[in-house]
Design a protein around this motif. Structure first.
Motif, PDB file in Angstrom:
ATOM      1  N   GLY A   1      37.334  33.118  24.478  1.00 34.31           N
ATOM      2  CA  GLY A   1      38.623  32.438  24.421  1.00 34.31           C
ATOM      3  C   GLY A   1      39.473  32.609  25.664  1.00 34.31           C
ATOM      4  O   GLY A   1      40.483  31.922  25.828  1.00 34.31           O
ATOM      5  N   ASP A   2      39.100  33.551  26.535  1.00 35.67           N
ATOM      6  CA  ASP A   2      39.913  33.809  27.721  1.00 35.67           C
ATOM      7  C   ASP A   2      40.050  32.565  28.585  1.00 35.67           C
ATOM      8  O   ASP A   2      39.082  31.827  28.799  1.00 35.67           O
ATOM      9  N   VAL A   3      41.263  32.360  29.113  1.00 36.55           N
ATOM     10  CA  VAL A   3      41.570  31.159  29.877  1.00 36.55           C
ATOM     11  C   VAL A   3      41.770  31.539  31.345  1.00 36.55           C
ATOM     12  O   VAL A   3      42.480  32.509  31.644  1.00 36.55           O
ATOM     13  N   VAL A   4      41.148  30.786  32.241  1.00 38.58           N
ATOM     14  CA  VAL A   4      41.255  31.109  33.669  1.00 38.58           C
ATOM     15  C   VAL A   4      42.206  30.161  34.397  1.00 38.58           C
ATOM     16  O   VAL A   4      42.645  30.445  35.498  1.00 38.58           O
ATOM     17  N   ALA A   5      42.485  29.007  33.789  1.00 31.36           N
ATOM     18  CA  ALA A   5      43.437  28.073  34.388  1.00 31.36           C
ATOM     19  C   ALA A   5      43.978  27.164  33.300  1.00 31.36           C
ATOM     20  O   ALA A   5      43.320  26.955  32.272  1.00 31.36           O
ATOM     21  N   ILE A   6      45.203  26.681  33.521  1.00 30.75           N
ATOM     22  CA  ILE A   6      45.779  25.733  32.567  1.00 30.75           C
ATOM     23  C   ILE A   6      46.214  24.474  33.311  1.00 30.75           C
ATOM     24  O   ILE A   6      46.548  24.527  34.498  1.00 30.75           O
ATOM     25  N   VAL A   7      46.187  23.360  32.587  1.00 27.93           N
ATOM     26  CA  VAL A   7      46.406  22.049  33.190  1.00 27.93           C
ATOM     27  C   VAL A   7      47.466  21.301  32.404  1.00 27.93           C
ATOM     28  O   VAL A   7      47.474  21.357  31.178  1.00 27.93           O
TER      29      VAL A   7
END
Lengths: 163, 280, 785
Positions: free
Chosen positions: C101-107
């Motif tokens: 579930g870890d997120v490396v970037a958001i848009v």
């Protein structure tokens, strides 16, 4: 490239430009503001997005909007358009056939569609008729009872209880 | 860029066919593929759901011709299918859910070549053949076993489309369909089975057909085993032998996979049970 | 359904089948869930994740994505200004990916389509690291360390002197009596191991939120379908860098949660807040089902190791256990949940000597969190199979073994808490045995199973109890606000949330009852953090039993103020004034048969008079229960103010040739204290049974190196209407001084025993010990080998 689409939604003519790969669900929700139709899975497995297309239920998350040209679509909003509840809606209220309510519009439409095609289903047939809608809250029993009550004509047309 | 076409007739449809064509027969699989990232840009999407000619069931000379875009629900309700190929009615009733059966079509199910297709065992039971038409209007027929190469792959050429499925009427046969899924609705077959049997007056087998699906990459009919049974009575020994042979054949083809631990003994058990029920 | 009522129901509205106050909006499709919100100039947000874990991100190339028309903002984990770590262990963004579930970037982009395109175009480079995925591997001496704070075992006990993967805060021992001495006196001792997988709450509505700026309300406003509105505000304020007073959270209709919409929704709203801050525009984020399964907490996977001993007469003298759960990579729940697990670790039995150790381990999986039961479905599954095994070993009827050892009034629990209240567990058992015809069925099934059938039948009873509310886990405090308006309608407002369980209906019933007004006069205002104080979480089945206490107090106080008003008008004393159906009257008069206009006064007239006279029309009340004395070092003391008791009987037919299980009937009896609304309790029970059926037979998060293989509802298998059993629900009332109007917990007890009962009946049918869940097709075939 967009595509011109002419369809009937809840008895009203809709002429709208849609993306060629748009899903019916997104057109109903995002373009027409009919947010009673819900998305639960996007793969046709939960039935929250159920609508009635030309008299038959379908999962609008796996229907291409472009394919709906000339089709007649009815959503949950259709049922109480005139300000009165459909007997199925009233029966859901009376039978406590809902909890979080997210799946409810889909179940109401599946129940109505089932009785349209088979006005006198057995309990087993009702279970089969609503088997494309998943409810995580109620355990289905009160939903089945709600459909049975409509089948048993406990409701007159305007939703008031006969009893 | 995706190009979408919605022909109203077969003739019109053929004109749209290009090398990059993708068909929508009901959309229940394609739309899921699309969501899972299947790239349709630069494809020509031909929507077959508005072609009246492509829907319905015709009965001709001991055969049924099921048009490609006949929905599972139409098949469940069709009297001719019910009478001539009961196993197919039963199979189609187990597909997905009412919503899926209202949209999904038998041609779509064959075209996607899923190993777990529910109609497939019933179609193969009745010597199912695929009727194919190409852009030029030329037609050909192919047995289902030959048509399906592996999961998702068929012999359908880029300039072709499925027109219909032809099946033999098994009206006089006793038929059954059995599906194992993880739940009773909305279930993908873990295994499915179709069987048909025709007996002589002396209680020997005149004809028998046995199909197992979801066990191998392609649904399989056991012609060699069927052939050896003709003229025999259905005894306990025969039942034991047939169910053993079928499960062994599946194992031989599939090889020792993890799923075989479950599937092989269950195939044996279920074939055994279905044969017993045929006997009654 | 049957209801065994107490004969002291003096209420008009409480205890009645009142229709849900939120039903109309739900059957018409007009209820607004978070995903139904739209705002002008709104952007859509999305998350970039990788497919292998753990990994160290080395480079993120956003160039191609930035060029996509409609893409407005991309923020990566390398962005210096972005808030990365949340207050609750989880990350908004991270370059050290620990789980799926870890997120490396958001848009953020103008359309959902542009978001999807951008996510696909962002190129992420990373170095894959060695991971740990199972409980067994996490406990190995040379296991890679998942979290810096993890500790190791010394002499089998978590100890901070040693590095390892154990989450020390989640360690809870129970030490009662002396187990070594206890086992010495036993005639029969058995040891068994059990395990259960992760499962998902699988609410039908995925997580969704909308974050925007409404200067009138402060600096940032968020709306979401969240189970814990005040926790969600904490994420909103933190991620956006605003004071809480400037961060407003508005609760939307919740499409199911069951414990799942806590940290997941919090982190999501934090990410939306970061995007909102960077763009200055409203941002909406809606999880796909795949994301929901990857990102949201799961019911913990557990491994259990038990030893239990009894005399030949079936007196259980000692029990010992190690309960280890899989926490996943981050965790802010196991340290609370395992306390509950430890308290209930040997079931509803009076055992003089108990020694159990409960702790969680970090792995590179999705995190365990809350799911309807908060450890109890897992513990009960293991504990109740253990009881069946012990009965088998003793050659004793398993029901009689339970009867002999259950907690009764004036006996002591595993935490040595003296139960002083009435316990009706034995009456409940007897009623359920009778109505299922248990013993004749059991014999009939056993005879049937001796024949050469492919079907084997089984029946099994389980007995359980559950501490109501938070207990010594936290302070079960809450506040409520009630205001009457001049037309006689009343607004009630609380810090607790409607989860779909019917909380607003129950609260409205309590308020209407206290005030003497009809249900249509009460409007429940759902949580708005600018309008009500933090009342903690709507968890632990505390909503009605504990959470409604302040509502009751507030309504009571307002009722008293109004009665004083009427008494003065009537020239009488307040104790003679009552209100029913929106009218005040003198109880000496025979209401309503005999009333006339001069002998009664309408509630709305009182409201109106008070408004123009400048008199008080609203009350805010706070409730704080007595604190429990509990020693967490040895797990001894008063764990909960009161307990809910449950008996569940399941009947199954197992096809041993295919592994298919048909659950034919489930009978469930619950001690509810006082039933506030029978039909809604019934709904909780029925839903709980079907949810338990899923846990028993089909549900399992399939993991491969931390990756979730069944990531949608085509492969994560929930029960349908065609899978439901025949159900019989029995509600029992009992006397308790705790709990609002005597109500106990319902939501979690409704489901916690079901999987254990089904597994027990499968075990009975096959004459095997069912040692893991789910009882899948494949597992049944394996038992038959």
């Amino acid at each position: 490239m967009k595509l011109q689409l002419n369809m009937t939604v809840n008895d009203e003519a809709v002429n709208i430009e849609v993306e060629q790969d748009a899903r019916l669900l997104d057109v109903l929700r995002d373009d027409l503001g009919l947010t009673g139709t819900k998305e639960g899975c996007g793969v046709g497995e939960c039935g929250a997005c159920t609508v009635i297309i030309d008299g038959k239920t379908a999962n609008s998350c796996i229907v291409l909007a472009a394919s709906m040209d000339g089709c007649d679509i009815k959503t949950i909003e259709y049922l109480s358009k005139d300000g009165k509840l459909n007997p199925m809606q009233q029966s859901f209220i009376d039978n406590s056939a809902l909890q979080c309510g997210f799946c409810t519009p889909g179940f109401v439409l599946s129940g109505i569609s089932l009785l349209d095609r088979n006005p006198n289903p057995t309990t087993e047939e009702i279970k089969e008729g609503i088997s494309g809608n998943i409810c995580r809250c109620t355990g289905y029993e009160q939903i089945i009872k709600a459909v049975e009550d409509v089948r048993d004509k406990k409701y007159v047309k305007d939703g008031a209880c006969n009893e | 860029m995706l190009n979408y076409f919605r022909p109203k007739t077969i003739k019109e449809c053929l004109e749209f066919i290009t090398d990059e064509r993708v068909y929508i027969a009901g959309g229940t699989d394609l739309m899921v593929e699309l969501k899972k990232g299947h790239d349709l840009s630069n494809k020509t999407v031909i929507d077959l759901t508005h072609i009246p000619e492509l829907s319905g069931v015709k009965k001709v000379y001991g055969e049924l011709e099921i048009m490609a875009c006949t929905t599972h629900d139409d098949i469940v309700l069709n009297k001719d299918v019910n009478k001539c190929l009961k196993a197919l009615s039963l199979a189609c009733r187990t597909v997905g859910s009412p919503q899926i059966r209202n949209k999904g079509t038998v041609g779509g199910s064959v075209g996607t070549a899923s190993p777990a297709s529910d109609p497939m065992p019933a179609l193969m039971l009745a010597d199912g053949r695929v009727v194919i038409i190409n852009k030029k209007g030329e037609m050909r027929e192919e047995k289902l076993e030959d048509f399906i190469i592996k999961p998702g792959v068929t012999t359908l050429k880029n300039d072709e489309m499925i027109l219909s499925l032809k099946v033999k009427s098994l009206e006089d046969y006793k038929q059954s369909f059995f599906k194992i899924g993880r739940r009773k609705a909305l279930a993908i077959a873990r295994l499915n089975f179709a069987m048909a049997i025709l007996m002589n007056n002396d209680e020997t087998i005149k004809d028998i057909r046995i199909v197992v699906g979801a066990a191998l990459p392609v649904t399989k009919r056991f012609y060699d085993i069927e052939k050896k049974l003709i003229g025999k009575k259905i005894t306990k020994e025969v039942i034991e032998q047939v169910s053993k042979q079928i499960s062994e054949q599946v194992l031989a083809i599939a090889g020792p996979r993890k799923s075989s631990e479950y599937k092989i003994p269950v195939i044996r058990n279920v074939i055994n049970r279905m044969l017993k029920e045929m006997e009654v | 359904m049957s209801l065994f009522e107490h004969n002291n129901n003096k209420y008009n509205i409480v205890g009645k089948d009142i229709k849900r106050v939120d039903a109309l909006e739900k059957v018409t499709g007009t209820a607004l869930y978070a995903a139904d919100l739209y705002k002008g100039n709104m952007l859509y947000g999305g998350n970039v994740r990788i497919k292998e874990y753990p990994a160290k991100i080395t480079k993120i190339d956003t160039k191609e994505a930035e060029a996509i028309p409609g893409v407005v903002k991309i923020i990566t984990c390398f962005d210096k200004n972005a808030k990365k770590h949340s207050w609750a262990d989880y990350c908004y963004l991270t370059d050290e990916v620990k789980f799926c579930g870890d997120v490396v970037a958001i848009v953020a982009a103008e359309s959902k389509k542009a978001v999807d395109k951008a996510i696909k175009s962002i190129k992420v480079e990373y170095e894959l690291q060695e991971g740990v995925y199972t409980i067994e591997d996490a406990l190995k001496e040379d296991a890679p360390i998942v979290r810096e704070k993890g500790v190791g075992l010394i002499d089998g006990i978590p100890n901070k002197e040693k590095k390892g993967n154990i989450f020390l805060d989640s360690y809870y021992p129970i030490r009662k009596g002396n187990v070594e001495e206890g086992f010495k006196k036993c005639d029969v001792i058995i040891e068994r191991e059990f395990n259960v997988p992760f499962i998902d709450q699988a609410y039908i509505e995925t997580e969704a939120c909308l974050v925007y700026n409404d200067p009138k309300d402060g600096s940032i406003t968020g709306e979401a379908s969240a189970q814990n509105p005040f926790f969600t505000r904490r994420y909103l304020a933190e991620a956006s860098g605003h004071n809480m007073s400037e961060s407003r959270f508005i609760q939307r209709t919740l499409g199911g949660t069951f414990g799942g919409k806590e940290e997941g929704v919090g982190v999501q709203i934090g990410r939306a807040a970061i995007l909102h801050k960077a763009t200055g525009r409203p941002v909406k984020m809606v999880n796909t089902r795949e994301e929901s399964l990857m990102d949201s907490s799961k019911r913990h996977a557990f491994n259990f190791k038990y030893k239990i001993g009894a005399t030949k007469d079936g007196d259980i003298l000692a029990a010992e256990g190690t309960l280890v759960d899989n926490c996943g990579a981050y965790n802010n729940q196991t340290q609370f949940m395992n306390w509950r697990a430890s308290v209930h670790s040997v079931g509803v039995y009076e055992i003089p000597n108990v020694k159990t150790d409960t702790y969680g381990v970090f792995t590179n999986n999705v995190h365990g969190g809350a799911m309807r039961g908060y450890s109890s479905p897992q513990v009960i599954f293991a504990q109740e199979q253990l009881m069946n095994e012990l009965a088998k070993e003793l050659g004793m009827d398993s029901v009689e073994l339970r009867r002999k050892n259950i907690i009764r009034q004036n006996t002591r629990t595993a935490t040595n808490q003296l139960i002083t209240e009435e316990v009706i567990l034995e009456e409940m058992m007897d009623e359920l045995l009778k109505r299922t015809d248990y013993y004749s069925k059991k014999k009939e099934f056993e005879d049937f199973n001796k024949k050469d059938n492919n079907i084997k039948k089984g029946i099994s009873l389980v007995t359980v109890y559950r501490g109501a509310g938070l207990g010594a886990e936290g302070v079960d405090a809450n506040g409520a606000f009630i205001q009457a308006t001049e037309d006689g309608s009343v607004i009630i407002n609380t810090g607790l949330a409607e989860n779909g369980q019917g909380l607003q209906t129950a609260y409205a019933q309590i308020a209407a009852e206290m005030l003497g007004v009809t249900m249509d006069k009460i409007h429940f205002h759902s949580v708005d953090t600018h309008a009500i104080a933090d009342s903690g979480m709507t968890v632990a089945s505390r909503g009605t039993t504990m959470g409604a206490q302040s509502m009751k107090l507030a309504a009571e106080k307002l009722a008293l103020i109004f009665k004083e008003h009427v008494a003065e008008k009537f020239g009488t004393t307040v104790d003679r004034i009552s209100c029913k159906d929106n009218y005040y009257f003198d109880i000496e008069d025979n209401f309503p048969a005999n009333y006339s206009s001069d002998k009664r006064i309408a509630f709305k007239d009182v409201c109106n008079e008070r408004l123009w006279a400048g008199q008080q029309l609203a009350v805010y009340e706070w409730f704080r229960p007595a604190l429990n004395e509990y020693d967490h070092h040895i797990g001894q003391g008063k764990a909960f103010p009161t307990y809910t008791y449950n008996v569940c009987i399941a009947e199954v037919e197992v096809d041993v040739e295919t592994g298919d299980i048909k659950v034919t009937k489930v009978t469930s009896g619950l001690d509810c204290g006082r039933v506030i609304n029978p039909n809604m309790v019934k709904g909780q029970m029925l839903g709980g049974i079907v949810m338990g059926l899923g846990y028993a037979i089909t549900e399992e998060i399939e993991l491969k190196k931390g990756r979730i293989l069944n990531d949608n509802f085509d492969s994560y298998i929930l029960p349908t209407s065609m899978d439901m059993p025949e159900m019989d629900v029995v509600l029992f009332e009992s006397e308790t001084k705790e709990g609002t109007l005597g109500a106990k917990s319902v939501g979690e007890p409704a489901t916690e025993a079901v999987a254990a009962a089904i597994a027990g009946s499968v075990g009975h049918a096959l004459n095997k010990n069912v040692d893991h869940l789910p009882c899948s097709l494949e597992s049944i075939l394996k038992y038959m080998d």
